[in-house]
Design an enzyme around this catalytic site. Structure first.
Site, mmCIF file in Angstrom:
data_model
loop_
_atom_site.group_PDB
_atom_site.id
_atom_site.type_symbol
_atom_site.label_atom_id
_atom_site.label_comp_id
_atom_site.label_asym_id
_atom_site.label_seq_id
_atom_site.Cartn_x
_atom_site.Cartn_y
_atom_site.Cartn_z
ATOM 1 N N HIS A 24 0.867 -1.179 0.000
ATOM 2 C CA HIS A 24 0.000 0.000 0.000
ATOM 3 C C HIS A 24 0.909 1.236 0.000
ATOM 4 O O HIS A 24 2.019 1.179 0.543
ATOM 5 C CB HIS A 24 -0.827 -0.048 1.299
ATOM 6 C CG HIS A 24 -1.924 0.969 1.389
ATOM 7 N ND1 HIS A 24 -1.692 2.289 1.671
ATOM 8 C CD2 HIS A 24 -3.267 0.844 1.260
ATOM 9 C CE1 HIS A 24 -2.840 2.938 1.715
ATOM 10 N NE2 HIS A 24 -3.821 2.089 1.460
ATOM 11 N N ASP A 101 3.494 -4.335 8.062
ATOM 12 C CA ASP A 101 2.262 -3.566 7.903
ATOM 13 C C ASP A 101 1.131 -4.581 8.078
ATOM 14 O O ASP A 101 0.833 -5.361 7.170
ATOM 15 C CB ASP A 101 2.211 -2.913 6.522
ATOM 16 C CG ASP A 101 0.849 -2.280 6.246
ATOM 17 O OD1 ASP A 101 -0.026 -2.325 7.124
ATOM 18 O OD2 ASP A 101 0.655 -1.750 5.131
ATOM 19 N N GLN A 104 -4.047 -5.169 7.229
ATOM 20 C CA GLN A 104 -5.050 -6.097 6.697
ATOM 21 C C GLN A 104 -5.023 -7.446 7.412
ATOM 22 O O GLN A 104 -5.752 -8.354 7.019
ATOM 23 C CB GLN A 104 -4.813 -6.313 5.193
ATOM 24 C CG GLN A 104 -5.088 -5.083 4.345
ATOM 25 C CD GLN A 104 -6.562 -4.815 4.138
ATOM 26 O OE1 GLN A 104 -7.412 -5.662 4.423
ATOM 27 N NE2 GLN A 104 -6.880 -3.633 3.666
ATOM 28 N N LYS A 127 -9.612 -0.693 9.697
ATOM 29 C CA LYS A 127 -9.728 -1.983 9.014
ATOM 30 C C LYS A 127 -10.163 -3.078 9.992
ATOM 31 O O LYS A 127 -10.108 -4.259 9.675
ATOM 32 C CB LYS A 127 -8.380 -2.357 8.381
ATOM 33 C CG LYS A 127 -8.033 -1.506 7.171
ATOM 34 C CD LYS A 127 -8.916 -1.863 5.973
ATOM 35 C CE LYS A 127 -8.474 -1.181 4.707
ATOM 36 N NZ LYS A 127 -8.996 0.176 4.548
ATOM 37 N N CYS A 267 -4.740 2.391 -3.648
ATOM 38 C CA CYS A 267 -3.493 2.965 -3.089
ATOM 39 C C CYS A 267 -2.314 2.024 -3.308
ATOM 40 O O CYS A 267 -1.426 1.916 -2.449
ATOM 41 C CB CYS A 267 -3.634 3.307 -1.611
ATOM 42 S SG CYS A 267 -4.936 4.477 -1.261
HETATM 43 C C1 LIG Z 1 -2.263 -2.901 3.793
HETATM 44 C C2 LIG Z 1 -2.604 -1.480 4.167
HETATM 45 N N1 LIG Z 1 -1.659 -0.707 4.702
HETATM 46 C C3 LIG Z 1 -1.905 0.555 5.046
HETATM 47 C C4 LIG Z 1 -3.146 1.124 4.888
HETATM 48 C C5 LIG Z 1 -3.315 2.572 5.231
HETATM 49 O O1 LIG Z 1 -3.784 2.798 6.467
HETATM 50 P P1 LIG Z 1 -3.986 4.319 6.917
HETATM 51 O O2 LIG Z 1 -4.858 4.929 5.876
HETATM 52 O O3 LIG Z 1 -4.610 4.210 8.241
HETATM 53 O O4 LIG Z 1 -2.622 4.929 6.925
HETATM 54 C C6 LIG Z 1 -4.187 0.356 4.340
HETATM 55 C C7 LIG Z 1 -5.559 0.861 4.138
HETATM 56 O O5 LIG Z 1 -6.061 1.840 4.522
HETATM 57 C C8 LIG Z 1 -3.897 -0.978 3.975
HETATM 58 O O6 LIG Z 1 -4.854 -1.745 3.430
#
Ligand SMILES: Cc1ncc(COP(=O)(O)O)c(C=O)c1O
Length: 310
Positions: A24, A101, A104, A127, A267
């Site tokens: 992401h 990260d 998910q 999430k 994203c």
């Molecule tokens: C795998 C992953 N990482 C990071 C994020 C980003 O999180 P945030 O928008 O809270 O920074 C998301 C989705 O929002 C995601 O699906």
């Protein structure tokens, strides 16, 4: 916080930070930026055609120049569950820190930072049924000792003098300013809700729904599903495209039929380039979904095919 507060003071020209092709933007851009600022190099683990991390092809991943490996546990597009523990074991044996990260995975599959042995793990409340704009960062104590606070202000200080100041011990050191109490309460309620449902149960239920969706969508002509065929390596996410119809058009027809999917690059533009598409349609299954929802999704895709083939 980790990129600017931990990695930036440590990175030197020629050092390497590794991410993967499926990250992401939230786990890609901070590393691209800090590498630019320090002269370090951003390296990318490529994927095989199914979306599996090509760890053997990532030359130098566990090499002497690597300062950090930062990978998603579960991909928000491919639904794939990465072999994160293997990577952590290999990296730790060579003294290389790993950031996970887990946005998910926490809330979808069981995650245990002690079992994983990761140095950092980050996730977002939104999430896991919690509020947006709040999340959590776990780090090993030695990494927290190495990390500089990124934001300065009230609540994180021990002593403030004209000539210099000292910080409170963590976590207060990293939480300058008035805390976001309301969202923290919502975040805690979400965690409690998930705990009560049980993560094993959530995982098995949502991946069964995803597996059924894959099976039924595959029967339609012209539907390409991304990610591994092997359901044991997938979470509850199914991304796909329908030949000849833009993902946004499929999303719109589905929406009009009461089926909430997301269409777009999610994203994950580096991954979209790798897949050779501008966007995908994504269904994300949750404990509140029923098998009827899978049928409604399949019907919506069939309807989109009828409408756009006229
Ligand atoms: C795998 C992953 N990482 C990071 C994020 C980003 O999180 P945030 O928008 O809270 O920074 C998301 C989705 O929002 C995601 O699906």
């Amino acid at each position: 916080m980790v990129a600017q507060g931990w990695a930036r003071p440590l990175l030197r020209p020629g050092d390497e930070v590794w991410v993967s092709r499926m990250e992401h933007h939230a786990n890609f851009l901070p590393w691209q930026q800090v590498c630019r600022e320090t002269g370090a190099q951003l390296r990318v683990i490529e994927l095989d055609p199914e979306g599996t991390l090509d760890l053997d092809g990532a030359m130098g991943l566990y090499g002497p120049r690597t300062r950090l490996i930062s990978l998603c546990h579960v991909s928000n597009v491919l639904g794939i569950i990465n072999p994160i523990k293997d990577v952590i074991d290999q990296a730790t044996a060579r003294g290389i820190p790993v950031l996970v990260d887990a946005t998910q995975s926490v809330g979808h599959i069981p995650v245990d930072v002690n079992d994983l042995g990761c140095d950092f793990l980050a996730f977002s409340a939104h999430k896991m049924f919690g509020p947006s704009g709040i999340g959590a960062l776990y780090a090993k104590p030695e990494r927290l000792d190495e990390m500089e606070p990124l934001l300065l202000g009230g609540g994180m200080v021990d002593q403030v003098e004209d000539t210099g100041s000292s910080w409170m011990p963590y976590p207060a050191k990293f939480e300058a300013g008035s805390p976001n109490l309301a969202d923290a309460a919502g975040f805690a309620a979400a965690a409690e809700y998930i705990d009560n449902l049980g993560l094993e149960a959530i995982h098995s239920y949502t991946s069964d729904l995803a597996h059924t969706a894959i099976r039924k969508l595959s029967r339609l002509d012209g539907v390409e599903i991304y990610g591994p065929g092997d359901s044991a390596r997938r979470g509850g996410i199914v991304s796909f495209n329908v030949a000849g119809i833009h993902a946004h058009d499929v999303g719109q027809i589905a929406g009009e039929m009461g089926v909430a999917v997301r269409a777009g690059h999610h994203c994950c533009q580096p991954l979209m380039h790798h897949l050779g598409v501008a966007a995908t349609v994504r269904a994300s299954f949750s404990p509140y979904n029923l098998s009827e929802d899978v049928d409604a999704l399949v019907e919506a895709v069939s309807e989109a095919q009828i409408i756009f083939r006229q």
